[in-house]
Design a protein around this motif. Structure first.
Motif, PDB file in Angstrom:
ATOM      1  N   TYR A 269      56.547   7.539  94.322  1.00 48.30           N
ATOM      2  CA  TYR A 269      57.082   8.696  95.031  1.00 48.30           C
ATOM      3  C   TYR A 269      56.487   9.964  94.417  1.00 48.30           C
ATOM      4  O   TYR A 269      56.575  10.179  93.206  1.00 48.30           O
ATOM      5  CB  TYR A 269      58.607   8.749  94.909  1.00 48.30           C
ATOM      6  CG  TYR A 269      59.305   7.533  95.479  1.00 48.30           C
ATOM      7  CD1 TYR A 269      59.832   7.542  96.770  1.00 48.30           C
ATOM      8  CD2 TYR A 269      59.446   6.375  94.718  1.00 48.30           C
ATOM      9  CE1 TYR A 269      60.482   6.428  97.289  1.00 48.30           C
ATOM     10  CE2 TYR A 269      60.085   5.254  95.226  1.00 48.30           C
ATOM     11  CZ  TYR A 269      60.600   5.284  96.514  1.00 48.30           C
ATOM     12  OH  TYR A 269      61.232   4.184  97.025  1.00 48.30           O
ATOM     13  N   TYR A 270      55.893  10.807  95.252  1.00 44.21           N
ATOM     14  CA  TYR A 270      55.279  12.049  94.789  1.00 44.21           C
ATOM     15  C   TYR A 270      55.959  13.227  95.484  1.00 44.21           C
ATOM     16  O   TYR A 270      55.879  13.356  96.710  1.00 44.21           O
ATOM     17  CB  TYR A 270      53.783  12.050  95.079  1.00 44.21           C
ATOM     18  CG  TYR A 270      53.041  10.966  94.323  1.00 44.21           C
ATOM     19  CD1 TYR A 270      52.514  11.207  93.053  1.00 44.21           C
ATOM     20  CD2 TYR A 270      52.882   9.698  94.878  1.00 44.21           C
ATOM     21  CE1 TYR A 270      51.845  10.207  92.355  1.00 44.21           C
ATOM     22  CE2 TYR A 270      52.229   8.695  94.184  1.00 44.21           C
ATOM     23  CZ  TYR A 270      51.706   8.952  92.927  1.00 44.21           C
ATOM     24  OH  TYR A 270      51.055   7.956  92.236  1.00 44.21           O
ATOM     25  N   GLU A 271      56.622  14.064  94.696  1.00 48.57           N
ATOM     26  CA  GLU A 271      57.297  15.220  95.278  1.00 48.57           C
ATOM     27  C   GLU A 271      56.298  16.332  95.563  1.00 48.57           C
ATOM     28  O   GLU A 271      55.516  16.735  94.695  1.00 48.57           O
ATOM     29  CB  GLU A 271      58.397  15.738  94.346  1.00 48.57           C
ATOM     30  CG  GLU A 271      59.167  16.913  94.952  1.00 48.57           C
ATOM     31  CD  GLU A 271      60.490  17.185  94.280  1.00 48.57           C
ATOM     32  OE1 GLU A 271      61.210  18.074  94.759  1.00 48.57           O
ATOM     33  OE2 GLU A 271      60.817  16.504  93.287  1.00 48.57           O
ATOM     34  N   VAL A 272      56.335  16.827  96.789  1.00 54.15           N
ATOM     35  CA  VAL A 272      55.431  17.890  97.224  1.00 54.15           C
ATOM     36  C   VAL A 272      56.234  19.184  97.245  1.00 54.15           C
ATOM     37  O   VAL A 272      56.710  19.630  98.282  1.00 54.15           O
ATOM     38  CB  VAL A 272      54.844  17.581  98.617  1.00 54.15           C
ATOM     39  CG1 VAL A 272      53.766  18.602  98.976  1.00 54.15           C
ATOM     40  CG2 VAL A 272      54.263  16.168  98.664  1.00 54.15           C
ATOM     41  N   THR A 288      62.788   1.938  88.056  1.00 55.99           N
ATOM     42  CA  THR A 288      61.574   1.223  87.631  1.00 55.99           C
ATOM     43  C   THR A 288      60.333   1.651  88.403  1.00 55.99           C
ATOM     44  O   THR A 288      59.232   1.172  88.128  1.00 55.99           O
ATOM     45  CB  THR A 288      61.757  -0.302  87.806  1.00 55.99           C
ATOM     46  OG1 THR A 288      61.977  -0.599  89.192  1.00 55.99           O
ATOM     47  CG2 THR A 288      62.939  -0.800  86.985  1.00 55.99           C
ATOM     48  N   ASP A 289      60.486   2.548  89.370  1.00 53.60           N
ATOM     49  CA  ASP A 289      59.348   2.976  90.186  1.00 53.60           C
ATOM     50  C   ASP A 289      58.650   4.184  89.576  1.00 53.60           C
ATOM     51  O   ASP A 289      59.190   4.863  88.697  1.00 53.60           O
ATOM     52  CB  ASP A 289      59.813   3.304  91.609  1.00 53.60           C
ATOM     53  CG  ASP A 289      60.252   2.071  92.380  1.00 53.60           C
ATOM     54  OD1 ASP A 289      59.818   0.970  92.010  1.00 53.60           O
ATOM     55  OD2 ASP A 289      61.032   2.221  93.334  1.00 53.60           O
ATOM     56  N   LYS A 290      57.443   4.469  90.069  1.00 49.95           N
ATOM     57  CA  LYS A 290      56.684   5.626  89.620  1.00 49.95           C
ATOM     58  C   LYS A 290      57.125   6.838  90.416  1.00 49.95           C
ATOM     59  O   LYS A 290      57.029   6.856  91.640  1.00 49.95           O
ATOM     60  CB  LYS A 290      55.186   5.399  89.806  1.00 49.95           C
ATOM     61  CG  LYS A 290      54.344   6.571  89.321  1.00 49.95           C
ATOM     62  CD  LYS A 290      52.854   6.281  89.421  1.00 49.95           C
ATOM     63  CE  LYS A 290      52.048   7.462  88.891  1.00 49.95           C
ATOM     64  NZ  LYS A 290      50.580   7.221  88.969  1.00 49.95           N
ATOM     65  N   ILE A 291      57.590   7.848  89.705  1.00 46.41           N
ATOM     66  CA  ILE A 291      58.109   9.044  90.361  1.00 46.41           C
ATOM     67  C   ILE A 291      57.540  10.262  89.653  1.00 46.41           C
ATOM     68  O   ILE A 291      57.709  10.418  88.434  1.00 46.41           O
ATOM     69  CB  ILE A 291      59.649   9.068  90.313  1.00 46.41           C
ATOM     70  CG1 ILE A 291      60.210   7.826  91.013  1.00 46.41           C
ATOM     71  CG2 ILE A 291      60.192  10.334  90.944  1.00 46.41           C
ATOM     72  CD1 ILE A 291      61.590   7.444  90.576  1.00 46.41           C
ATOM     73  N   SER A 292      56.861  11.121  90.398  1.00 43.11           N
ATOM     74  CA  SER A 292      56.250  12.289  89.767  1.00 43.11           C
ATOM     75  C   SER A 292      56.027  13.383  90.798  1.00 43.11           C
ATOM     76  O   SER A 292      56.292  13.207  91.992  1.00 43.11           O
ATOM     77  CB  SER A 292      54.928  11.914  89.103  1.00 43.11           C
ATOM     78  OG  SER A 292      53.970  11.560  90.077  1.00 43.11           O
ATOM     79  N   SER A 293      55.515  14.504  90.321  1.00 44.39           N
ATOM     80  CA  SER A 293      55.135  15.606  91.189  1.00 44.39           C
ATOM     81  C   SER A 293      53.698  15.398  91.646  1.00 44.39           C
ATOM     82  O   SER A 293      52.880  14.809  90.933  1.00 44.39           O
ATOM     83  CB  SER A 293      55.248  16.928  90.432  1.00 44.39           C
ATOM     84  OG  SER A 293      54.601  17.967  91.143  1.00 44.39           O
ATOM     85  N   LEU A 294      53.395  15.917  92.817  1.00 47.44           N
ATOM     86  CA  LEU A 294      52.006  15.861  93.277  1.00 47.44           C
ATOM     87  C   LEU A 294      51.103  16.655  92.328  1.00 47.44           C
ATOM     88  O   LEU A 294      49.908  16.380  92.214  1.00 47.44           O
ATOM     89  CB  LEU A 294      51.907  16.422  94.696  1.00 47.44           C
ATOM     90  CG  LEU A 294      50.712  15.947  95.528  1.00 47.44           C
ATOM     91  CD1 LEU A 294      50.714  14.434  95.688  1.00 47.44           C
ATOM     92  CD2 LEU A 294      50.710  16.616  96.892  1.00 47.44           C
TER      93      LEU A 294
END
Length: 309
Positions: A269-272, A288-294
């Protein structure tokens, strides 16, 4: 599989978009198109304006929309498999996935802001945040508190387990927040938002904005979108359009959107946006998922540490 997630109103910040304009020349076409379309230099407000200027109705929603669209379209490292937007963020998501043109998306966002503002000025309404109770408990108590007080109170945002936004009459929100606090909520406070978005109070806005949405061309999207109205995945432009018409009067089902994305195999998930508002929510639901900013992907590494005067 990757999702681009777009936050809504509230993520606006002073100076937003200036780095993109300065370091990515290809973005300037979008910024200048927006200036021309809006009839004033929204870029001046975004890059140099005060927080108060950014909070003006004609500026807030177009600024957030413009920033998110440009940020998503600038990066070259990846393209999402799906998109999802929280409230206002859904409009940016629909441009990024090709369902709406940039100009049509901007037109809808501007009209959404102005039409909703007219309705907000007619009623004494408010919104509030309640943290620490299951959604079912809040739903049950809202109905009871509304019946007891005679004040209309509704669910506005299902933001995540134990984290919701309520809306309704200003008096009703005060009564509800006081009750939830007394019952042990971690937080139950009115928000600094004038209006009752995502509630029946917005029916007049739905009708007026709905006519504009109906006349707007919706294309087959390049990737699916999870929509706020039902939290489900959609690819049919007719369905997407119909859901968007009811967007402003229905609660934002972000909790369901994240659950459905996870069930459909999304693991990144990439927050825009300008901050980590949605990342925090998704991280609690998908630890457990990959979560970051764009902003964390390589495209932006060269400018992240630079300060633009």
């Amino acid at each position: 599989m990757k999702a681009f997630i777009f936050p809504g109103q509230g993520c606006q910040k002073e100076g937003m978009g200036k780095e993109l304009y300065e370091y990515f020349p290809e973005t300037r076409e979008f910024f200048e198109k927006a200036n021309d379309f809006l009839g004033h230099r929204i870029t001046d407000v975004m890059f140099h304006g005060s927080e108060l200027e950014l909070m003006e109705t004609r500026n807030t929603q177009p600024a957030v929309f413009l920033y998110e669209v440009v940020l998503a379209m600038t990066q070259k490292e990846m393209y999402p498999d799906v998109v999802a937007g929280h409230s206002l963020g859904e409009f940016a998501a629909l441009v990024v996935n090709g369902c709406l043109s940039f100009e049509d998306g901007l037109n809808l966002v501007l009209n959404r802001a102005l039409i909703a503002q007219k309705v907000c000025e007619k009623y004494e309404t408010a919104m509030g945040a309640v943290i620490g109770f299951p959604d079912e408990y809040v739903e049950k108590r809202l109905q009871e508190i509304s019946n007891e007080s005679g004040e209309p109170i509704y669910f506005a945002n299902y933001n995540g387990p134990g984290q919701v936004v309520i809306t309704g009459s200003k008096k009703g929100i005060k009564i509800a927040c006081k009750a939830f606090k007394a019952e042990g909520a971690k937080k139950a406070i009115p928000l600094a938002i004038g209006g009752s978005f995502h509630s029946p109070y917005m029916e007049e806005a739905r009708v007026e904005l709905g006519k504009i949405i109906e006349e707007t061309k919706f294309r087959k999207p390049l990737v699916p979108i999870y929509q706020c109205v039902d939290g489900k995945r959609h690819e049919d432009p007719v369905e997407i359009k119909n859901n968007l018409i009811y967007h402003i009067t229905n609660p934002v089902r972000w909790t369901d959107m994240v659950k459905n994305m996870k069930n459909d195999g999304i693991t990144e998930y990439y927050e825009v946006g300008t901050d980590d508002t949605l990342q925090k929510i998704v991280a609690r639901m998908c630890p457990t998922d990959k979560i970051s900013s764009l902003w964390d992907i390589p495209t932006y590494n060269s400018i992240k540490s630079l300060k633009i005067e």
